[in-house]
Scaffold this motif. Structure first.
Motif, mmCIF file in Angstrom:
data_model
loop_
_atom_site.group_PDB
_atom_site.id
_atom_site.type_symbol
_atom_site.label_atom_id
_atom_site.label_comp_id
_atom_site.label_asym_id
_atom_site.label_seq_id
_atom_site.Cartn_x
_atom_site.Cartn_y
_atom_site.Cartn_z
ATOM 1 N N LEU A 1 0.857 -1.190 0.000
ATOM 2 C CA LEU A 1 0.000 0.000 0.000
ATOM 3 C C LEU A 1 0.889 1.234 0.000
ATOM 4 C CD1 LEU A 1 -2.744 1.444 0.306
ATOM 5 C CD2 LEU A 1 -2.600 1.023 2.771
ATOM 6 N N ILE A 2 0.720 2.082 -1.012
ATOM 7 C CA ILE A 2 1.551 3.284 -1.146
ATOM 8 C C ILE A 2 0.641 4.505 -1.223
ATOM 9 C CG2 ILE A 2 3.287 4.481 -2.535
ATOM 10 C CD1 ILE A 2 4.248 1.786 -3.542
ATOM 11 N N PHE A 3 0.878 5.456 -0.322
ATOM 12 C CA PHE A 3 0.143 6.723 -0.304
ATOM 13 C C PHE A 3 0.982 7.787 -1.006
ATOM 14 C CE2 PHE A 3 -1.078 4.654 3.800
ATOM 15 C CZ PHE A 3 -2.417 4.427 3.509
ATOM 16 N N ILE A 4 0.385 8.454 -1.997
ATOM 17 C CA ILE A 4 1.085 9.501 -2.756
ATOM 18 C C ILE A 4 0.249 10.771 -2.707
ATOM 19 C CG2 ILE A 4 2.076 10.162 -4.974
ATOM 20 C CD1 ILE A 4 2.323 7.205 -5.643
ATOM 21 N N ASP A 5 0.694 11.726 -1.924
ATOM 22 C CA ASP A 5 -0.042 12.977 -1.732
ATOM 23 C C ASP A 5 0.960 14.113 -1.560
ATOM 24 O OD1 ASP A 5 -1.925 14.913 -1.186
ATOM 25 O OD2 ASP A 5 -2.249 14.284 0.878
ATOM 26 N N PRO A 6 1.720 14.441 -2.631
ATOM 27 C CA PRO A 6 2.733 15.493 -2.530
ATOM 28 C C PRO A 6 2.105 16.884 -2.580
ATOM 29 C CG PRO A 6 2.651 14.671 -4.764
ATOM 30 C CD PRO A 6 1.669 13.842 -3.964
ATOM 31 N N PRO A 7 2.893 17.924 -2.331
ATOM 32 C CA PRO A 7 2.367 19.289 -2.507
ATOM 33 C C PRO A 7 1.770 19.459 -3.898
ATOM 34 C CG PRO A 7 4.523 19.339 -1.447
ATOM 35 C CD PRO A 7 4.297 17.922 -1.870
ATOM 36 N N PHE A 8 0.591 20.022 -3.975
ATOM 37 C CA PHE A 8 -0.132 20.094 -5.236
ATOM 38 C C PHE A 8 0.597 20.919 -6.296
ATOM 39 C CE2 PHE A 8 -4.831 19.078 -4.043
ATOM 40 C CZ PHE A 8 -4.477 17.757 -3.872
ATOM 41 N N GLN A 9 1.435 21.848 -5.872
ATOM 42 C CA GLN A 9 2.075 22.709 -6.863
ATOM 43 C C GLN A 9 3.173 21.994 -7.639
ATOM 44 O OE1 GLN A 9 2.091 23.146 -3.588
ATOM 45 N NE2 GLN A 9 4.075 23.854 -2.802
ATOM 46 N N ASP A 10 3.617 20.829 -7.179
ATOM 47 C CA ASP A 10 4.715 20.109 -7.836
ATOM 48 C C ASP A 10 4.152 18.924 -8.608
ATOM 49 O OD1 ASP A 10 7.056 18.901 -8.622
ATOM 50 O OD2 ASP A 10 8.082 19.265 -6.724
ATOM 51 N N LEU A 11 3.636 19.172 -9.815
ATOM 52 C CA LEU A 11 3.018 18.118 -10.609
ATOM 53 C C LEU A 11 4.032 17.085 -11.066
ATOM 54 C CD1 LEU A 11 0.526 20.182 -12.811
ATOM 55 C CD2 LEU A 11 0.129 19.079 -10.606
ATOM 56 N N SER A 12 5.245 17.525 -11.356
ATOM 57 C CA SER A 12 6.282 16.592 -11.807
ATOM 58 C C SER A 12 6.610 15.574 -10.728
ATOM 59 C CB SER A 12 7.546 17.362 -12.203
ATOM 60 O OG SER A 12 8.601 16.477 -12.521
ATOM 61 N N LEU A 13 6.665 16.018 -9.485
ATOM 62 C CA LEU A 13 6.968 15.112 -8.383
ATOM 63 C C LEU A 13 5.876 14.059 -8.250
ATOM 64 C CD1 LEU A 13 8.776 14.399 -5.976
ATOM 65 C CD2 LEU A 13 7.511 16.074 -4.616
ATOM 66 N N ASP B 1 3.896 12.955 -10.679
ATOM 67 C CA ASP B 1 3.957 12.059 -11.833
ATOM 68 C C ASP B 1 5.071 11.033 -11.693
ATOM 69 O OD1 ASP B 1 1.941 13.650 -12.764
ATOM 70 O OD2 ASP B 1 3.009 14.399 -14.512
ATOM 71 N N ARG B 2 6.240 11.478 -11.290
ATOM 72 C CA ARG B 2 7.369 10.550 -11.168
ATOM 73 C C ARG B 2 7.154 9.551 -10.045
ATOM 74 N NH1 ARG B 2 12.339 14.267 -10.388
ATOM 75 N NH2 ARG B 2 10.744 15.672 -9.534
ATOM 76 N N SER B 3 6.537 9.990 -8.977
ATOM 77 C CA SER B 3 6.274 9.093 -7.852
ATOM 78 C C SER B 3 5.248 8.030 -8.228
ATOM 79 C CB SER B 3 5.783 9.889 -6.646
ATOM 80 O OG SER B 3 6.735 10.827 -6.228
ATOM 81 N N VAL B 4 4.197 8.442 -8.921
ATOM 82 C CA VAL B 4 3.161 7.496 -9.331
ATOM 83 C C VAL B 4 3.740 6.436 -10.258
ATOM 84 C CG1 VAL B 4 1.035 7.264 -10.666
ATOM 85 C CG2 VAL B 4 1.251 9.090 -8.976
ATOM 86 N N SER B 5 4.534 6.867 -11.224
ATOM 87 C CA SER B 5 5.116 5.924 -12.175
ATOM 88 C C SER B 5 6.024 4.917 -11.480
ATOM 89 C CB SER B 5 5.896 6.686 -13.257
ATOM 90 O OG SER B 5 5.029 7.517 -14.012
ATOM 91 N N GLU B 6 6.818 5.381 -10.525
ATOM 92 C CA GLU B 6 7.740 4.498 -9.808
ATOM 93 C C GLU B 6 6.980 3.546 -8.874
ATOM 94 O OE1 GLU B 6 11.453 2.970 -9.369
ATOM 95 O OE2 GLU B 6 10.948 4.688 -10.648
ATOM 96 N N ALA B 7 5.875 4.024 -8.318
ATOM 97 C CA ALA B 7 5.105 3.199 -7.389
ATOM 98 C C ALA B 7 4.563 1.943 -8.055
ATOM 99 C CB ALA B 7 3.949 4.011 -6.805
ATOM 100 N N ALA B 8 4.297 1.995 -9.346
ATOM 101 C CA ALA B 8 3.775 0.828 -10.053
ATOM 102 C C ALA B 8 4.747 -0.345 -9.986
ATOM 103 C CB ALA B 8 3.491 1.188 -11.508
ATOM 104 N N ARG B 9 6.032 -0.054 -9.952
ATOM 105 C CA ARG B 9 7.049 -1.110 -9.857
ATOM 106 C C ARG B 9 7.136 -1.659 -8.440
ATOM 107 N NH1 ARG B 9 11.913 -1.178 -7.780
ATOM 108 N NH2 ARG B 9 11.931 1.084 -7.439
ATOM 109 N N VAL B 10 6.995 -0.802 -7.453
ATOM 110 C CA VAL B 10 7.241 -1.167 -6.056
ATOM 111 C C VAL B 10 6.034 -1.851 -5.413
ATOM 112 C CG1 VAL B 10 7.820 -0.231 -3.775
ATOM 113 C CG2 VAL B 10 8.921 0.690 -5.821
#
Length: 212
Positions: free
Chosen positions: A139-151, A153-162
């Motif tokens: 279970l991975i929670f991804i809730d970064p600061p809303f102003q950093d869209l790149s962060l 996107d990269r976290s979501v993509s990496e989470a798929a592997r983990v």
């Protein structure tokens, strides 16, 4: 594949408004315990109503799950998971003040210790995620600061592997309502948004694989 959708119509304060000074843990061993919230740029704790919906999706008992709370902030998501019996929870927060507050929140809960292990780290969340073995968390929670869209996107993509949600869990993503859900779904082509909600200026998806 069908996606269960929900809208929470109760008005939610503008994201720029003063944040709540406390949020409460909804269920489990630490039910009704309060967490202190700092007024820091980008810190936007997941509201009680959204967390209640999320953990209704996940189930009340998270026993056996290994969890990552990547942008922990106040700790509301990760500590909620620990309260509900998660086997191992890692909360990551890079900001020095937020990390100190998170650690203090956890210390206040120790009068009623949980059965699982909770680890709090002052680390860069994305770099930490990249170092994790494949399928090592449930279970991975991804809730970064809303102003950093790149962060996000990269976290979501990496989470798929983990993430391995075969025993339960999934990938939870919280993002601004101005962003189309389809953009987030495109980052996880082998997953589906099985649960979805809109609440004020917030959208959220709980992604699950075909095995979850």
């Amino acid at each position: 594949m069908l996606c269960w959708e929900q809208k929470i119509n109760k008005p939610i304060k503008n994201l720029k408004a003063e944040p709540p000074k406390k949020v409460r843990i909804i269920g489990g061993n630490w039910r009704s315990r309060l967490l202190n919230v700092l007024d820091l740029p980008g810190l936007r704790p997941t509201t009680d109503r959204i967390r209640e919906t999320l953990f209704n999706w996940l189930g009340q008992d998270l026993s056996g799950l290994r969890c990552l709370d990547l942008f922990a902030g106040t700790g509301a998501l990760g500590l909620e998971a620990a309260s509900r019996g998660a086997e191992f929870v890692v909360l990551l927060e890079i900001d020095k003040k937020a990390y100190a507050n998170l650690s203090a929140n956890f210390a206040l809960l120790q009068s009623s210790p949980v059965t699982g292990t909770v680890e709090i780290l002052q680390r860069d969340s994305l770099e930490f995620l990249k170092q994790q073995p494949d399928r090592s968390s449930n279970l991975i929670f991804i809730d970064p600061p809303f102003q950093d869209l790149s962060l996000l996107d990269r976290s979501v993509s990496e989470a798929a592997r983990v993430c391995d949600d075969s025993a339960g869990g999934g990938i939870y993503v919280e993002f601004p309502s101005s962003r189309p859900r389809e953009e987030i779904e495109a980052l996880l082509p082998d997953w589906h948004c099985g649960k979805y909600l809109e609440a004020g200026q917030v959208k959220a998806c709980l992604f699950r694989s075909g095995k979850g």
